[in-house]
Design a protein around this motif. Structure first.
Motif, PDB file in Angstrom:
ATOM      1  N   ILE A  77      42.100  15.937  30.569  1.00  0.00           N
ATOM      2  CA  ILE A  77      42.687  17.124  29.941  1.00  0.00           C
ATOM      3  C   ILE A  77      42.839  18.235  30.980  1.00  0.00           C
ATOM      4  O   ILE A  77      43.868  18.938  31.023  1.00  0.00           O
ATOM      5  CB  ILE A  77      41.825  17.596  28.766  1.00  0.00           C
ATOM      6  N   ALA A  78      41.821  18.415  31.840  1.00  0.00           N
ATOM      7  CA  ALA A  78      41.915  19.433  32.889  1.00  0.00           C
ATOM      8  C   ALA A  78      43.085  19.147  33.819  1.00  0.00           C
ATOM      9  O   ALA A  78      43.784  20.071  34.267  1.00  0.00           O
ATOM     10  CB  ALA A  78      40.606  19.482  33.678  1.00  0.00           C
ATOM     11  N   GLY A  79      43.331  17.877  34.126  1.00  0.00           N
ATOM     12  CA  GLY A  79      44.448  17.539  34.990  1.00  0.00           C
ATOM     13  C   GLY A  79      45.794  17.882  34.378  1.00  0.00           C
ATOM     14  O   GLY A  79      46.701  18.363  35.072  1.00  0.00           O
ATOM     15  N   ARG A  80      45.943  17.680  33.070  1.00  0.00           N
ATOM     16  CA  ARG A  80      47.204  18.015  32.420  1.00  0.00           C
ATOM     17  C   ARG A  80      47.413  19.527  32.352  1.00  0.00           C
ATOM     18  O   ARG A  80      48.546  20.015  32.500  1.00  0.00           O
ATOM     19  CB  ARG A  80      47.244  17.399  31.023  1.00  0.00           C
ATOM     20  N   VAL A  81      46.353  20.276  32.126  1.00  0.00           N
ATOM     21  CA  VAL A  81      46.478  21.740  32.119  1.00  0.00           C
ATOM     22  C   VAL A  81      46.834  22.238  33.518  1.00  0.00           C
ATOM     23  O   VAL A  81      47.692  23.118  33.682  1.00  0.00           O
ATOM     24  CB  VAL A  81      45.175  22.378  31.612  1.00  0.00           C
ATOM     25  N   ALA A  82      46.190  21.669  34.546  1.00  0.00           N
ATOM     26  CA  ALA A  82      46.494  22.071  35.916  1.00  0.00           C
ATOM     27  C   ALA A  82      47.941  21.739  36.275  1.00  0.00           C
ATOM     28  O   ALA A  82      48.627  22.527  36.940  1.00  0.00           O
ATOM     29  CB  ALA A  82      45.534  21.384  36.881  1.00  0.00           C
ATOM     30  N   GLN A  83      48.423  20.582  35.847  1.00  0.00           N
ATOM     31  CA  GLN A  83      49.815  20.222  36.118  1.00  0.00           C
ATOM     32  C   GLN A  83      50.783  21.173  35.433  1.00  0.00           C
ATOM     33  O   GLN A  83      51.812  21.556  35.999  1.00  0.00           O
ATOM     34  CB  GLN A  83      50.075  18.788  35.667  1.00  0.00           C
ATOM     35  N   ALA A  84      50.448  21.577  34.206  1.00  0.00           N
ATOM     36  CA  ALA A  84      51.305  22.533  33.499  1.00  0.00           C
ATOM     37  C   ALA A  84      51.343  23.877  34.230  1.00  0.00           C
ATOM     38  O   ALA A  84      52.390  24.522  34.306  1.00  0.00           O
ATOM     39  CB  ALA A  84      50.808  22.717  32.066  1.00  0.00           C
ATOM     40  N   MET A  85      50.212  24.304  34.799  1.00  0.00           N
ATOM     41  CA  MET A  85      50.206  25.555  35.554  1.00  0.00           C
ATOM     42  C   MET A  85      51.043  25.425  36.816  1.00  0.00           C
ATOM     43  O   MET A  85      51.760  26.364  37.192  1.00  0.00           O
ATOM     44  CB  MET A  85      48.762  25.937  35.903  1.00  0.00           C
ATOM     45  N   ASP A  86      50.967  24.276  37.485  1.00  0.00           N
ATOM     46  CA  ASP A  86      51.764  24.076  38.695  1.00  0.00           C
ATOM     47  C   ASP A  86      53.255  23.986  38.392  1.00  0.00           C
ATOM     48  O   ASP A  86      54.082  24.346  39.236  1.00  0.00           O
ATOM     49  CB  ASP A  86      51.310  22.806  39.418  1.00  0.00           C
ATOM     50  N   ASP A  87      53.596  23.499  37.190  1.00  0.00           N
ATOM     51  CA  ASP A  87      55.007  23.389  36.813  1.00  0.00           C
ATOM     52  C   ASP A  87      55.601  24.710  36.367  1.00  0.00           C
ATOM     53  O   ASP A  87      56.784  24.766  35.998  1.00  0.00           O
ATOM     54  CB  ASP A  87      55.163  22.356  35.684  1.00  0.00           C
ATOM     55  N   GLY A  88      54.788  25.771  36.363  1.00  0.00           N
ATOM     56  CA  GLY A  88      55.297  27.092  36.016  1.00  0.00           C
ATOM     57  C   GLY A  88      55.560  27.290  34.550  1.00  0.00           C
ATOM     58  O   GLY A  88      56.522  27.985  34.179  1.00  0.00           O
ATOM     59  N   GLN A  89      54.716  26.715  33.690  1.00  0.00           N
ATOM     60  CA  GLN A  89      54.910  26.886  32.247  1.00  0.00           C
ATOM     61  C   GLN A  89      54.486  28.273  31.764  1.00  0.00           C
ATOM     62  O   GLN A  89      54.673  28.603  30.601  1.00  0.00           O
ATOM     63  CB  GLN A  89      54.160  25.790  31.490  1.00  0.00           C
ATOM     64  N   GLY A  90      53.874  29.077  32.645  1.00  0.00           N
ATOM     65  CA  GLY A  90      53.715  30.490  32.374  1.00  0.00           C
ATOM     66  C   GLY A  90      52.710  30.858  31.321  1.00  0.00           C
ATOM     67  O   GLY A  90      53.063  31.427  30.287  1.00  0.00           O
ATOM     68  N   PHE A  91      51.421  30.553  31.550  1.00  0.00           N
ATOM     69  CA  PHE A  91      50.366  31.027  30.655  1.00  0.00           C
ATOM     70  C   PHE A  91      49.154  31.406  31.493  1.00  0.00           C
ATOM     71  O   PHE A  91      48.960  30.913  32.599  1.00  0.00           O
ATOM     72  CB  PHE A  91      49.988  29.969  29.609  1.00  0.00           C
ATOM     73  N   VAL A  92      48.365  32.309  30.941  1.00  0.00           N
ATOM     74  CA  VAL A  92      47.125  32.743  31.577  1.00  0.00           C
ATOM     75  C   VAL A  92      46.001  31.853  31.075  1.00  0.00           C
ATOM     76  O   VAL A  92      45.869  31.603  29.878  1.00  0.00           O
ATOM     77  CB  VAL A  92      46.828  34.221  31.246  1.00  0.00           C
ATOM     78  N   LEU A  93      45.174  31.357  31.998  1.00  0.00           N
ATOM     79  CA  LEU A  93      44.078  30.462  31.656  1.00  0.00           C
ATOM     80  C   LEU A  93      42.764  31.228  31.699  1.00  0.00           C
ATOM     81  O   LEU A  93      42.433  31.855  32.717  1.00  0.00           O
ATOM     82  CB  LEU A  93      44.028  29.282  32.634  1.00  0.00           C
ATOM     83  N   VAL A  94      42.012  31.188  30.601  1.00  0.00           N
ATOM     84  CA  VAL A  94      40.697  31.828  30.513  1.00  0.00           C
ATOM     85  C   VAL A  94      39.668  30.736  30.241  1.00  0.00           C
ATOM     86  O   VAL A  94      39.697  30.102  29.179  1.00  0.00           O
ATOM     87  CB  VAL A  94      40.655  32.906  29.416  1.00  0.00           C
ATOM     88  N   LEU A  95      38.767  30.506  31.180  1.00  0.00           N
ATOM     89  CA  LEU A  95      37.719  29.503  31.041  1.00  0.00           C
ATOM     90  C   LEU A  95      36.425  30.189  30.622  1.00  0.00           C
ATOM     91  O   LEU A  95      35.979  31.136  31.281  1.00  0.00           O
ATOM     92  CB  LEU A  95      37.513  28.760  32.363  1.00  0.00           C
ATOM     93  N   LEU A  96      35.824  29.726  29.537  1.00  0.00           N
ATOM     94  CA  LEU A  96      34.545  30.250  29.058  1.00  0.00           C
ATOM     95  C   LEU A  96      33.473  29.242  29.429  1.00  0.00           C
ATOM     96  O   LEU A  96      33.444  28.127  28.906  1.00  0.00           O
ATOM     97  CB  LEU A  96      34.576  30.471  27.547  1.00  0.00           C
ATOM     98  N   ASP A  97      32.609  29.630  30.365  1.00  0.00           N
ATOM     99  CA  ASP A  97      31.605  28.733  30.925  1.00  0.00           C
ATOM    100  C   ASP A  97      30.255  29.059  30.311  1.00  0.00           C
ATOM    101  O   ASP A  97      29.701  30.139  30.535  1.00  0.00           O
ATOM    102  CB  ASP A  97      31.566  28.905  32.454  1.00  0.00           C
ATOM    103  N   ASP A  98      29.708  28.115  29.535  1.00  0.00           N
ATOM    104  CA  ASP A  98      28.402  28.284  28.918  1.00  0.00           C
ATOM    105  C   ASP A  98      27.336  27.450  29.601  1.00  0.00           C
ATOM    106  O   ASP A  98      26.248  27.263  29.059  1.00  0.00           O
ATOM    107  CB  ASP A  98      28.456  27.886  27.441  1.00  0.00           C
ATOM    108  N   GLY A  99      27.619  26.909  30.789  1.00  0.00           N
ATOM    109  CA  GLY A  99      26.653  26.069  31.495  1.00  0.00           C
ATOM    110  C   GLY A  99      25.417  26.835  31.895  1.00  0.00           C
ATOM    111  O   GLY A  99      25.483  27.993  32.323  1.00  0.00           O
ATOM    112  N   THR A 100      24.256  26.183  31.756  1.00  0.00           N
ATOM    113  CA  THR A 100      22.985  26.815  32.097  1.00  0.00           C
ATOM    114  C   THR A 100      22.486  26.409  33.473  1.00  0.00           C
ATOM    115  O   THR A 100      21.622  27.074  34.030  1.00  0.00           O
ATOM    116  CB  THR A 100      21.908  26.445  31.062  1.00  0.00           C
ATOM    117  N   GLU A 101      23.005  25.308  34.032  1.00  0.00           N
ATOM    118  CA  GLU A 101      22.587  24.847  35.340  1.00  0.00           C
ATOM    119  C   GLU A 101      23.618  25.255  36.383  1.00  0.00           C
ATOM    120  O   GLU A 101      24.787  25.482  36.083  1.00  0.00           O
ATOM    121  CB  GLU A 101      22.413  23.324  35.360  1.00  0.00           C
ATOM    122  N   ALA A 102      23.146  25.323  37.646  1.00  0.00           N
ATOM    123  CA  ALA A 102      24.037  25.753  38.720  1.00  0.00           C
ATOM    124  C   ALA A 102      25.198  24.790  38.918  1.00  0.00           C
ATOM    125  O   ALA A 102      26.280  25.189  39.330  1.00  0.00           O
ATOM    126  CB  ALA A 102      23.242  25.896  40.033  1.00  0.00           C
TER     127      ALA A 102
END
Length: 567
Positions: free
Chosen positions: A105-130
């Motif tokens: 899924i991350a690869g498809r979102v990254a490809q869409a960003m590279d293709d210039g589909q024009g959206f802002v990506l906001v990642l919410l990281d809830d990880g507790t480990e480094a």
């Protein structure tokens, strides 16, 4: 308002001003503070700007668009549906729990960003480990990586920034770009992408302040907001004198500094900017730099190896294949593959027993899953000599701390002690804290150091763990000094040779290992032992149980080796 929340609101303002150049941001932790930043970004963008959340269970067709199964069956022809990536064009895509996002899924979102589909990506990281971070494919395409853990409840009553009409992009001075490159080099940022993102952030910061060109304040903001979180090393100490240039270069520089040529251009305060960036490096990045693991990873620390499965685990989508042998039919994906061919197949002669939908062998899809094997941390403790009591106390405390997280991380712990004439398995792989305490309480100490037997016993335990489909991680607590050979004879020279031979055999087996040097001062014997077994070497002479547990957690991320598709 705390510095963390202020920086996040500044980043939201910059992102709203230059969304295409900056890409997006990652917000780590924060709770209500994260909602404040999202509200600020929503208010800064023009109306109506679509805000969409990416469900964790989304499939390929809902994400990228594809065949609508129900509508196609009802209409008798192919009916296409829009995907989430088309719906969010020109808006904001929010990814909750981004540290658990599937790589496909991350690869498809990254490809869409590279293709210039024009959206802002906001990642919410809830990880507790480094090591629990969003996928690198997305992290490198967004500009800001911010922490909100330090924001207090009293700091949340803030005035959101006002929406400002976009201005013309200010010019980027070459000296500013040079200063950013110098800061990036000092922080160990070797990729060009963060440097370009920092330059775009500096231009947006200048536009936000109403300036027509970038200045040092814009460079400082870009270094703090963009480059500091990507540091892989600490900048050099500014108090250290620079190396003296060769005599010919010194004479050449003196000839160019002729006062008759007039005053030279003022130099940018790069040392001050580097120090400001150094002060903005997040604490977790400092810990990773100190442990030699500043490169980010998208996988959780201490997780077992990945293995493809046809029955259970995390879904990886479907693939062409025949059901059977443990592989289950993916009905919806099979229908999706067959429906586009129905107009052609309906013209063919009707075979006996054919239904309304005609399938071919190539249409069949089977389910794929991925499961992680359980991890087993095998402690091999040097229980010999006068310092055994302190070493064993450290090992006991570390084992108990790791077992406290066993049910969360699907991990187990085993304990091998070597002393006197040989090695002994005191604690087989277990997740039982009561059983571990009982075995640790009876752990003896004193005597010689049969290091070769300790390595051989740890390898035997690792072989048994791997044979059951689990992932072994070997941790050796020793100073590397041996005086008992493999045949129980005494003599340091032969004992050291046997230990090196056992270490090389362990390296050939390919197990992940770490050698923790617990002598009062780091010893070359322990470093040579780690080199022979291709293990990490960690001198930790003043460790307590908590420091030892932290050290093991930082180095216990084994390599992931997915099996071949269909395995």
């Amino acid at each position: 308002m705390t510095g963390a929340l202020a920086d996040a609101l500044i980043a939201a303002s910059l992102l709203a001003r230059s969304p295409a150049a900056l890409g997006g941001l990652c917000l780590r932790g924060g709770g209500p503070a994260r909602d404040v930043v999202l509200d600020a970004l929503h208010n800064l963008l023009p109306d109506p700007t679509p805000f969409r959340r990416l469900p964790g269970h989304i499939d390929d067709d809902r994400l990228s668009g594809g065949t609508d199964i129900a509508a196609s069956l009802a209409a008798g022809t192919v009916v296409l549906q829009r995907g989430l990536l088309q719906d969010v064009r020109g808006g904001v895509l929010v990814v909750p729990m981004a540290e658990r996002l599937r790589s496909d899924i991350a690869g498809r979102v990254a490809q869409a960003m590279d293709d210039g589909q024009g959206f802002v990506l906001v990642l919410l990281d809830d990880g507790t480990e480094a090591d629990e971070r969003p996928p690198p494919a997305l992290m490198e395409r967004i500009t800001f990586d911010l922490r909100l853990d330090s924001v207090r409840a009293a700091d949340l009553a803030v005035v959101l920034p006002d929406r400002v009409e976009p201005l013309a992009s200010p010019s980027l001075d070459q000296e500013v770009l040079k200063a950013l490159a110098t800061i990036a080099e000092a922080l160990g940022v070797t990729s060009m992408r963060p440097l370009l993102q920092a330059a775009a952030a500096a231009c947006a910061h200048a536009a936000l302040a109403g300036r027509g060109s970038t200045e040092m304040a814009d460079v400082e903001a870009a270094a703090r907001l963009v480059l500091a979180s990507r540091a892989t090393r600490l900048p050099p100490d500014p108090e250290a004198p620079p190396p003296a240039p060769p005599e010919d270069e010194a004479q050449e520089s003196e000839s160019h500094d002729d006062p008759e040529d007039g005053e030279s251009l003022p130099e940018l305060p790069e040392d001050l900017l580097i120090e400001a960036a150094r002060a903005a490096i997040p604490p977790d990045v400092l810990n990773l730099i100190a442990s030699g693991r500043a490169t980010r990873s998208a996988h959780g620390g201490g997780a077992g190896r990945r293995a493809r499965s046809g029955l259970r685990g995390k879904s990886l989508g479907a693939r062409p294949g025949m059901p059977g042998g443990g592989a289950r039919l993916a009905l919806v994906d099979t229908l999706r593959a067959a429906i586009p061919w129905q107009p052609l197949r309906q013209r063919e002669p009707v075979p006996i027993g054919a239904g309304p939908i005609r399938f071919r062998r190539d249409d069949l899809r089977v389910r794929r899953f991925e499961e992680r094997s359980a991890t087993v941390t095998v402690f091999s403790v040097d229980a010999s000599g006068s310092a055994a009591l302190s070493r064993l106390a450290e090992a006991k405390g570390a084992v108990e701390l790791i077992l406290a997280q066993a049910y969360v991380k699907r991990s187990e712990v085993a304990l091998v002690a070597f002393r006197g004439e040989g090695a002994e398995l005191l604690l087989p792989p277990t997740r039982s804290l009561t059983r571990a305490k009982r075995a640790l309480g009876a752990l003896p100490g004193g005597g010689g150091t049969p290091l070769a037997d300790g390595i051989a016993m740890a390898r035997q335990v690792a072989d048994a763990v791997a044979a059951r489909g689990r992932t072994p991680m070997l941790v050796f607590l020793t100073d590397g000094s041996a005086n008992i050979a493999a045949d129980r004879s005494r003599g340091r020279a032969r004992a050291q040779d046997d230990a090196q031979r056992a270490a090389r055999a362990l390296a050939a087996a390919g197990y992940d290992a770490v050698v923790i040097d617990i002598s009062p001062r780091p010893r070359p014997e322990a470093a040579r032992l780690a080199q022979a077994m291709r293990a990490r070497y960690l001198p930790l002479p003043l460790a307590d149980a908590k420091a030892l547990k932290t050290a093991v957690s930082l180095v216990s991320t084994p390599e992931r080796t997915p099996s071949r598709p269909g395995a």
